[in-house]
Write a protein that holds these residues in place. Structure first.
Motif, PDB file in Angstrom:
ATOM      1  N   GLY A 231     -49.927  22.868  21.622  1.00  0.00           N
ATOM      2  CA  GLY A 231     -50.670  21.699  21.172  1.00  0.00           C
ATOM      3  C   GLY A 231     -50.479  20.503  22.079  1.00  0.00           C
ATOM      4  O   GLY A 231     -49.694  20.530  23.036  1.00  0.00           O
TER       5      GLY A 231
ATOM      6  N   ASP B 192     -65.053  25.358  18.717  1.00  0.00           N
ATOM      7  CA  ASP B 192     -64.346  24.068  18.893  1.00  0.00           C
ATOM      8  C   ASP B 192     -63.706  23.958  20.279  1.00  0.00           C
ATOM      9  O   ASP B 192     -62.630  23.371  20.436  1.00  0.00           O
TER      10      ASP B 192
ATOM     11  N   THR C  77     -46.118  21.851  18.614  1.00  0.00           N
ATOM     12  CA  THR C  77     -47.332  22.213  17.861  1.00  0.00           C
ATOM     13  C   THR C  77     -48.134  23.265  18.628  1.00  0.00           C
ATOM     14  O   THR C  77     -48.008  23.411  19.840  1.00  0.00           O
TER      15      THR C  77
ATOM     16  N   ARG D 102     -52.164  25.209  18.796  1.00  0.00           N
ATOM     17  CA  ARG D 102     -53.581  25.116  18.438  1.00  0.00           C
ATOM     18  C   ARG D 102     -54.238  26.474  18.733  1.00  0.00           C
ATOM     19  O   ARG D 102     -53.836  27.171  19.660  1.00  0.00           O
ATOM     20  N   SER D 103     -55.211  26.832  17.926  1.00  0.00           N
ATOM     21  CA  SER D 103     -55.865  28.140  18.098  1.00  0.00           C
ATOM     22  C   SER D 103     -57.377  27.958  18.125  1.00  0.00           C
ATOM     23  O   SER D 103     -57.921  27.039  17.497  1.00  0.00           O
TER      24      SER D 103
ATOM     25  N   VAL E 276     -54.526  31.270  21.459  1.00  0.00           N
ATOM     26  CA  VAL E 276     -53.510  30.359  20.934  1.00  0.00           C
ATOM     27  C   VAL E 276     -52.820  29.675  22.111  1.00  0.00           C
ATOM     28  O   VAL E 276     -52.374  30.334  23.050  1.00  0.00           O
TER      29      VAL E 276
END
Length: 514
Positions: A401, A426, A406, A408-409, A398
């Motif tokens: 962002g 990803d 934010t 993102r993981s 994690v």
């Protein structure tokens, strides 16, 4: 293992015996230990003293018990009653076929098909059993690999690096660092780092590394409570220290485990399957013997005749050819009643079960033991290293962002220390932003664990969590890996500060080279 650990220092097998008495080093302070072993932690033992003690205590290695001979392994394969019946039937069939061929003047191969098939079944059955048990014996020898091969020792006031561990003697001063395998049972004299943690799950089953100190503990403390002792076969996962050797060879904890394994192998009981097969074989032998005897007795009149003279049998006539013929019929009935394929089917099924267990790193010494495990209803076991592998792996990463506020993981695949086991889903390969690069850099350099390839798998030295972070960095794909120029050539670790009293916290001081 636990039983051996509880007896540590309470029996005649353990404790220092240099003066014909047991010395509980874990219950004495550092000065008393040095006085008892007649050594100084600043100088170490002299060469002459080492030779003297080596003559008294012997080499620091596990005993090499004589393995089972090939001849005994072969004979063991024919210990079952059913197998012996088959062997006897095959021999009798072969002899009769041979005699028939000599009497008829021709040797037809078809007459030997039945005994040859039985012999082939028995040979294959024996080969599978010998192969399995030989492999198991070799695998059990791997216990000796738990011992360390080298050690850093202080002798004659000089530090000797890479000394063969088997040359250690009680009283030696040994230096341990992160990743070192403890070469003997030792008393901790001083800590070089702020903390010292040892992974001793292979000996005690403890799921986490144990913190060690120099403080003495009560004499009746069990192995888990001896915080001032480190034991042979365990691994230093954090910190470094200076220790005093107290026990070597078979007097160490791992030595007692080795002795218990050997003693257990000498006192093996028949498994439920073998007992039932032996009972079946004995019953079958009795039934076949009665049937063959009846068949032969019923046909006695055809090969043995006589005349009655004055009420007494006289003029006996015996036909060896007919006697042999009816004996062959009796033997044929016996062979037909014997389930020739049963031993082969049982061995094949057990071998397949053993093969599946071997794929999971489970050692099976005797094939029938697989069936015994199948009859087990309750298994009492520890967790770490038995039901689990005592390995850690990162499952999710994690990060902040790209926009403020934010997150993102990224899901991380793989559960081993192999950096090629899975990938990061990803993941922006080759396009990591500064935030991801900083995460990777911290995980790589603020870390004292090492991961390296050993034969066909990867092993880690250090804390499992730290090793998992090293593997994560490899999966992130830094140019040049974790030892790239950006981290290795420009920075060096001055000191590491592990903080066990603060969960999930680790800090390092670096010297930066611009």
């Amino acid at each position: 293992m636990g039983k051996g650990g509880e007896d540590y220092g309470k029996s005649e097998k353990v404790g220092f015996e240099f003066r014909d008495k047991i010395f509980p080093a874990w219950a004495k302070d550092v000065k008393e230990c040095e006085e008892n072993f007649q050594v100084s932690h600043e100088v170490g033992l002299s060469t002459s003293e080492v030779q003297k003690r080596l003559g008294i205590h012997g080499y620091n290695e596990l005993e090499k018990h004589e393995g089972v001979s090939t001849l005994k392994l072969i004979l063991d394969q024919f210990s079952d009653t059913l197998v012996r019946i088959l062997l006897a039937a095959a021999i009798v069939s072969f002899v009769l076929a041979w005699l028939d061929g000599q009497e008829g003047g021709e040797m037809e191969i078809t007459a030997f098909v039945e005994p040859l098939v039985i012999f082939l079944i028995l040979i294959v059955n024996a080969i599978v059993g010998i192969w399995q048990e030989s492999n198991a014996e070799k695998a059990l020898e791997a216990l000796k690999e738990i011992q360390s091969e080298h050690a850093t020792v202080l002798r004659d006031g000089r530090k000797v690096r890479n000394l063969p561990a088997k040359e250690l003697v009680p009283g030696d001063i040994v230096e341990l660092r992160v990743g070192d395998k403890v070469p003997a049972d030792m008393r901790v004299l001083s800590l070089v780092s702020s903390t010292l943690r040892v992974e001793q799950g292979s000996l005690t089953g403890e799921s986490e590394a144990v913190s060690k100190t120099v403080r003495a503990v009560p004499e009746d403390t069990d192995i888990q409570g001896k915080k001032c002792m480190v034991f042979a076969g365990t691994t230093v996962v954090n910190g470094s220290c200076v220790c005093l050797v107290t026990q070597t060879g078979m007097k160490t904890e791992i030595g007692m485990v080795h002795s218990q394994i050997h003693e257990a192998s000498q006192n093996e009981e028949d498994t439920p399957l073998k007992k039932k097969l032996n009972q079946f074989g004995e019953l079958l032998t009795m039934i076949i013997g009665v049937v063959c005897a009846l068949v032969w007795i019923i046909n006695v009149k055809y090969f043995l005749t006589w005349e009655y003279v004055d009420g007494w049998p006289e003029n006996f006539k015996f036909s060896f050819e007919k006697c042999t013929y009816y004996f062959e019929i009796a033997v044929a009935l016996a062979v037909a009643a014997i389930p020739e394929g049963l031993p082969a089917v049982i061995t094949t099924c057990l071998a397949l079960g053993t093969r599946k267990m071997a794929q999971k790193n489970a050692i099976v010494r005797k094939l029938p033991s697989v069936e015994t495990l199948g009859c087990t209803t309750v298994i009492c076991s520890d967790k770490t290293g038995t039901l689990t592998t005592n390995q850690m792996a990162v499952s999710k990463l994690v990060a902040m962002g790209l926009r403020p506020g934010t997150l993102r993981s990224f899901n991380v695949e793989g559960t081993t220390y192999n950096p090629f086991d899975g990938k990061i889903e990803d993941w922006p390969v080759g396009q990591m932003d500064s935030n991801l690069q900083m995460i990777g850099k911290i995980a790589a350099v603020c870390n004292d664990a090492e991961v390296e390839k050993s034969e066909n798998h990867y092993v880690a030295s250090g804390m499992p969590t730290e090793a998992a972070l090293k593997v994560l960095v490899e999966k992130m794909g830094f140019p040049g890996g974790v030892n790239s120029q950006s981290s290795s050539d420009h920075e060096s670790i001055l000191r590491i500060f592990p903080h066990p009293w603060i969960s999930f916290y680790f800090s390092c001081i670096f010297f930066y080279k611009p």
